[in-house]
Design a protein around this motif. Structure first.
Motif, PDB file in Angstrom:
ATOM      1  N   VAL A   1       0.811  -1.193  -0.133  1.00  0.00           N
ATOM      2  CA  VAL A   1      -0.122   0.048   0.017  1.00  0.00           C
ATOM      3  C   VAL A   1       0.854   1.244   0.204  1.00  0.00           C
ATOM      4  O   VAL A   1       0.682   2.181  -0.751  1.00  0.00           O
ATOM      5  N   LYS A   2       2.074   1.247   0.886  1.00  0.00           N
ATOM      6  CA  LYS A   2       2.822   2.463   0.818  1.00  0.00           C
ATOM      7  C   LYS A   2       3.506   2.644  -0.500  1.00  0.00           C
ATOM      8  O   LYS A   2       3.732   3.436  -1.096  1.00  0.00           O
ATOM      9  N   GLU A   3       4.021   1.530  -1.124  1.00  0.00           N
ATOM     10  CA  GLU A   3       4.523   1.584  -2.601  1.00  0.00           C
ATOM     11  C   GLU A   3       3.266   2.215  -3.656  1.00  0.00           C
ATOM     12  O   GLU A   3       3.776   3.021  -4.576  1.00  0.00           O
ATOM     13  N   MET A   4       2.241   1.797  -3.495  1.00  0.00           N
ATOM     14  CA  MET A   4       1.121   2.239  -4.268  1.00  0.00           C
ATOM     15  C   MET A   4       1.080   3.740  -4.086  1.00  0.00           C
ATOM     16  O   MET A   4       0.736   4.652  -4.777  1.00  0.00           O
ATOM     17  N   MET A   5       0.892   4.266  -2.658  1.00  0.00           N
ATOM     18  CA  MET A   5       0.658   5.623  -2.497  1.00  0.00           C
ATOM     19  C   MET A   5       1.808   6.492  -2.883  1.00  0.00           C
ATOM     20  O   MET A   5       1.764   7.770  -3.067  1.00  0.00           O
ATOM     21  N   ALA A   6       2.986   6.092  -3.057  1.00  0.00           N
ATOM     22  CA  ALA A   6       4.249   6.656  -3.508  1.00  0.00           C
ATOM     23  C   ALA A   6       4.040   7.000  -4.917  1.00  0.00           C
ATOM     24  O   ALA A   6       4.754   8.011  -5.283  1.00  0.00           O
ATOM     25  N   ARG A   7       3.152   6.399  -5.679  1.00  0.00           N
ATOM     26  CA  ARG A   7       2.922   6.672  -7.051  1.00  0.00           C
ATOM     27  C   ARG A   7       1.707   7.415  -7.339  1.00  0.00           C
ATOM     28  O   ARG A   7       1.549   7.648  -8.403  1.00  0.00           O
ATOM     29  N   VAL A   8       1.050   8.051  -6.618  1.00  0.00           N
ATOM     30  CA  VAL A   8      -0.156   8.851  -6.540  1.00  0.00           C
ATOM     31  C   VAL A   8       0.127  10.144  -5.625  1.00  0.00           C
ATOM     32  O   VAL A   8       0.880  10.265  -5.012  1.00  0.00           O
ATOM     33  N   ASN A   9      -0.719  11.268  -6.086  1.00  0.00           N
ATOM     34  CA  ASN A   9      -0.411  12.482  -5.331  1.00  0.00           C
ATOM     35  C   ASN A   9      -1.504  12.637  -4.287  1.00  0.00           C
ATOM     36  O   ASN A   9      -2.464  13.807  -4.405  1.00  0.00           O
ATOM     37  N   TYR A  10      -1.774  11.760  -3.317  1.00  0.00           N
ATOM     38  CA  TYR A  10      -2.592  12.079  -2.199  1.00  0.00           C
ATOM     39  C   TYR A  10      -1.806  12.184  -0.978  1.00  0.00           C
ATOM     40  O   TYR A  10      -0.997  11.287  -0.687  1.00  0.00           O
ATOM     41  N   GLU A  11      -2.217  13.067  -0.109  1.00  0.00           N
ATOM     42  CA  GLU A  11      -1.744  12.821   1.405  1.00  0.00           C
ATOM     43  C   GLU A  11      -2.722  11.822   2.205  1.00  0.00           C
ATOM     44  O   GLU A  11      -3.812  11.768   1.746  1.00  0.00           O
TER      45      GLU A  11
END
Length: 261
Positions: A72-82
């Motif tokens: 999930v962290k890897e996914m979030m690193a690729r999108v622009n959401y806090e």
């Protein structure tokens, strides 16, 4: 008669047109750049999600690790959401996410019963629905139906436990699964239903119990990030894109390999 603007000075009509154009451009900004904050919950369920502090809860992503957590962290690193990531008891987290926009929960087994309760991002990792017995138990099972004669330890809100209850099995439901290995060794339950990787790990790390016997694997389901139905579908699409990019890069396979014995 109004004064005529000099060279280089915009007319009032030009100012209005420019403002309208700016508003149009702002409206066209993709959702990924919107001022959105996501609230992501999980439970203590090693090796998929685990607290790095040794406690069963956590208030931020830095204190949470594991196969699914790292995905999930890897996914979030690729999108622009806090985003904020928290660890809570499963039943509390499950109830917290439903009905609230921009809330999500992992690792959540995607089943027919849950399909319409969430929007889904995944898959992350699969779980094997396993019945464990105590190390000195002589229980042998060739089918799930044979387990109906036994008392099974589970926990509230767990998909495996809920399934067994719906099928008429005798399930002891606790708040979490951490005490269930002890229930086996103390004779308070005959079997424990949990994931095939989770069972031995929790038993050894939490209680020093080794040698649990996996007597039956009766199902396998993929786990996902479950996003509330109130969340903008565009956000869900962005998250799926981020996860797909992480998978395509080989990052997810690398995460799994880090947790393999």
């Amino acid at each position: 008669m109004p004064a005529i603007p000099g060279p280089g000075v915009p007319t009032p009509l030009t100012v209005i047109r420019r403002a309208a154009h700016a508003l149009l451009l702002l409206a066209m900004v993709p959702a990924a750049f919107a001022d959105e904050k996501l609230y992501i919950y999980t439970e203590n369920y090693p090796p998929y999600n685990a607290s790095t502090t040794g406690q069963g809860f956590a208030h931020n992503a830095e204190d949470i690790s594991g196969i699914c957590a790292d995905m999930v962290k890897e996914m979030m690193a690729r999108v622009n959401y806090e985003y904020v990531m928290k660890m809570r008891d499963w039943s509390l987290a499950y109830d917290r996410v439903q009905g609230r926009a921009n809330h999500a929960l992992f690792c959540t087994a995607r089943t027919d019963e849950r399909e319409d309760e969430f929007q889904w991002v995944g898959p992350l990792a699969p779980i094997k629905w396993t019945l464990f017995a105590a190390p000195d138990s002589d229980i042998e099972l060739s089918s799930l139906e044979e387990a109906k004669q036994y008392q099974i330890a589970g926990y509230k809100g767990d998909v495996m436990s809920d399934y067994l209850v719906s099928e008429g099995f005798d399930v002891i439901m606790g708040v979490s699964g951490e005490q269930n290995p002890r229930r086996l060794t103390l004779g308070q339950a005959d079997l424990w239903v949990t994931d095939g990787l989770v069972g031995p790990l929790v038993a050894e790390e939490e209680h020093g119990i080794t040698g649990l016997r996996p007597v039956l694997v009766f199902r396998e389901t993929p786990m996902y990030l479950a996003v509330s139905t109130e969340t903008d579908p565009g956000i869900v699409q962005d998250l799926q894109r981020g996860l797909d990019e992480a998978r395509g890069s080989g990052a997810l396979d690398s995460i799994v390999s880090r947790y393999q014995p």
